[in-house]
Every structure is written in C-alpha cells, then in structure tokens.
Design an enzyme around this catalytic site. Structure first.
Site, mmCIF file in Angstrom:
data_model
loop_
_atom_site.group_PDB
_atom_site.id
_atom_site.type_symbol
_atom_site.label_atom_id
_atom_site.label_comp_id
_atom_site.label_asym_id
_atom_site.label_seq_id
_atom_site.Cartn_x
_atom_site.Cartn_y
_atom_site.Cartn_z
ATOM 1 N N LYS A 91 0.839 -1.202 0.000
ATOM 2 C CA LYS A 91 0.000 0.000 0.000
ATOM 3 C C LYS A 91 0.867 1.243 0.000
ATOM 4 O O LYS A 91 2.029 1.236 0.406
ATOM 5 C CB LYS A 91 -0.950 0.015 1.207
ATOM 6 N N ASP A 129 -2.625 -1.572 10.704
ATOM 7 C CA ASP A 129 -2.819 -1.565 9.246
ATOM 8 C C ASP A 129 -3.459 -2.845 8.717
ATOM 9 O O ASP A 129 -3.874 -2.899 7.553
ATOM 10 C CB ASP A 129 -1.474 -1.370 8.526
#
EC number: 2.7.1.148
Length: 290
Positions: free
Chosen positions: A11, A141
C-alpha cells in the site's frame, strides 16, 4: 482443499495526517490508503498437528525476516488457529517482493493474506468483518490490508471507509538503501505543533470526482517532517521524480519509500531510468494502482 496461494499487495498513502497523540500512546490518524501492484506471494499447505495442537511452519526467502513469532505471518496464523480451534498444522511459504521496513505495510499485508488464506484452507467461514476485528490485534494496518483497494482510514487506522478508486495512472516507487523505524518516526512527531495538514477531505472529494489533478494537488504526509530531516535522500528522490515528469511525489507511511504519480507508463519508465542512473534507491518499480 490442501493448498491455497494468496497475493499480498503493498500500500501507499495518498495522504497521511496525524491529528493527535492519544493518552494510550497511540496516534489518531486520518489518511487515504491505496493498494498498488507490488505484491508478496504466500502459499498455505495443510500440515500435521503436534500432540493435538496446531503446528505452524514458516519458510521465508529473505534473510532479513524471522520465521517465528517475530513475524506477523506466524502471529496471525497462531491467533486464527487458536481462535477457531484449528487442530491441523499449516506450512506457510513466503516469496518476498515488497520492500522491507519501507512504509508500504509489507508485514501487515502478509498478515492479511494469512486471514484470507487460512479462511479458505480450513473453511472457517470468517466474514470480512470477522477478519478485520481479529486482524487489528496483529497491527493497526491489518484491517485495511484485509480489505484492500482505496479507503479513508481513521482512529488508529482501524476505522475504514471505502472510497472511489483513483483514475488509472502509472507509479514510480523507489526505496533508498535505508530502513526506517515507524516507532522512531512517531515518537519524534509532535502532532500538536504541526503547522500544515494535508487536505484529506479534499482528497476524498477528488477521488469521488475522478480527478487525478485534484488528487496529486492534495498529496501530503506529515511524517515527512520527521523522516526527511533524518534522511535527506528522501527529499532528493522526491525532487528527482518531479523533475522527471511526476505530477507529484510523496513519501509513503513512515518511509523511506517514495512514490511518484505519472500520467503515462512511458514517462514513468523514463523517470525509472533517471532514478536508476543516480543510484539513490536500491529498489525501484514501475507499477499502478490496484
């Protein structure tokens, strides 16, 4: 089913703001997360349990990563198997491609792949919400990585709102030959003294409108105030990307990885050559949004 293979996508943060440090020591954030086309590959195979207990075997193709509880993959597998009473063992193989300690959630993404992989391998029937609720115990996350795509992330990162994907573009991603401690960055960030904050709400609106210009014009990451001060090469890489045609460039997460957004693959390819020639980054990729 005896074997499952999953891709774990990296990401980037199109925008990252830190609002405050909470009394519990965590930081309250507001950021836009986006998966990109760089991924690790995890293979899961059913194994044998030991004395009625699940046995976890982890094999990694990188000497930089542990194969025990020091790895989020192992911890995620252990948590899932204990929670759901899995008695069979599992053999996990990781083929690493996402840069390590790079601000790209490589470890969290791998852990997220464990949730999807074991869910399918053992037929656990976990919903996305079940996986995210359990995943936050592994890392802030992880719930986002379980979901993937484009999302507004709030709280400590666990409050997620899907938003419209950005229009297609090419990305140049470069990681210099340094590793950055996320803990160090957050410990040295003084959120209450920040003078500028990225326009995250405006970024979400630009995404909804499909405006690449609106997105690149609002890119910002408050963690750069700490990381660039300690590692000036990050600023150099950003400047090189912009000088070679990037609409904008930004450090991802706590760094040190930098990404630039380009309107065409050819332009990104030319910037790749310029970056490679200067030798400021050890790992360089041309990719796209996923």
């Amino acid at each position: 089913m005896n074997q499952v293979t999953r891709k774990a996508y990296a990401k980037i943060n199109l925008g990252l703001d830190v609002l405050r440090r909470r009394p519990d020591g965590y930081h309250e954030v507001k950021m836009v997360m986006q998966t990109v086309g760089i991924f690790d590959t995890l293979t899961f195979r059913k194994g044998q349990g030991k004395e009625g207990l699940p046995d976890i075997s982890l094999s990694v193709d990188s000497k930089e990563l542990p194969c025990d509880k020091g790895n989020l993959i192992y911890r995620a597998a252990e948590l899932i198997m204990e929670t759901y009473g899995v008695k069979e063992g599992v053999d996990i193989t990781l083929k690493k491609n996402i840069p390590i300690a790079a601000g790209m959630a490589g470890g969290s993404s791998d852990a997220a792949a464990v949730f999807h992989g074991l869910n399918k391998l053992f037929g656990l029937s976990m919903s996305l919400q079940d996986m995210q609720k359990l995943g936050v115990k592994i890392g802030a996350d992880v719930p986002y990585c379980i979901m993937g795509g484009t999302a507004l992330s709030e709280g400590i990162g666990e409050i997620l709102t899907p938003v419209a994907a950005p229009p297609s573009a090419s990305l140049l991603i470069a990681k210099p030959d340094i590793n950055v401690s996320t803990k160090f960055v957050y410990e040295n960030l003084h959120a209450d003294t920040l003078k500028e904050h990225p326009d995250i709400d405006g970024m979400v609106k630009a995404l909804q409108e499909g405006s690449l210009e609106g997105i690149t014009g609002r890119m910002g990451n408050v963690l750069e105030t700490v990381t660039i001060k300690k590692y000036p090469v990050i600023r150099q890489i950003k400047d090189i990307m912009i000088a070679n045609g990037a609409e904008n460039a930004l450090m991802s997460g706590s760094g040190p990885t930098v990404f630039g957004i380009y309107t065409g693959k050819e332009r990104a390819g030319e910037a790749y050559k310029a970056m490679e020639k200067l030798g400021l980054a050890r790992q360089i990729y041309v990719t796209e949004f996923v």
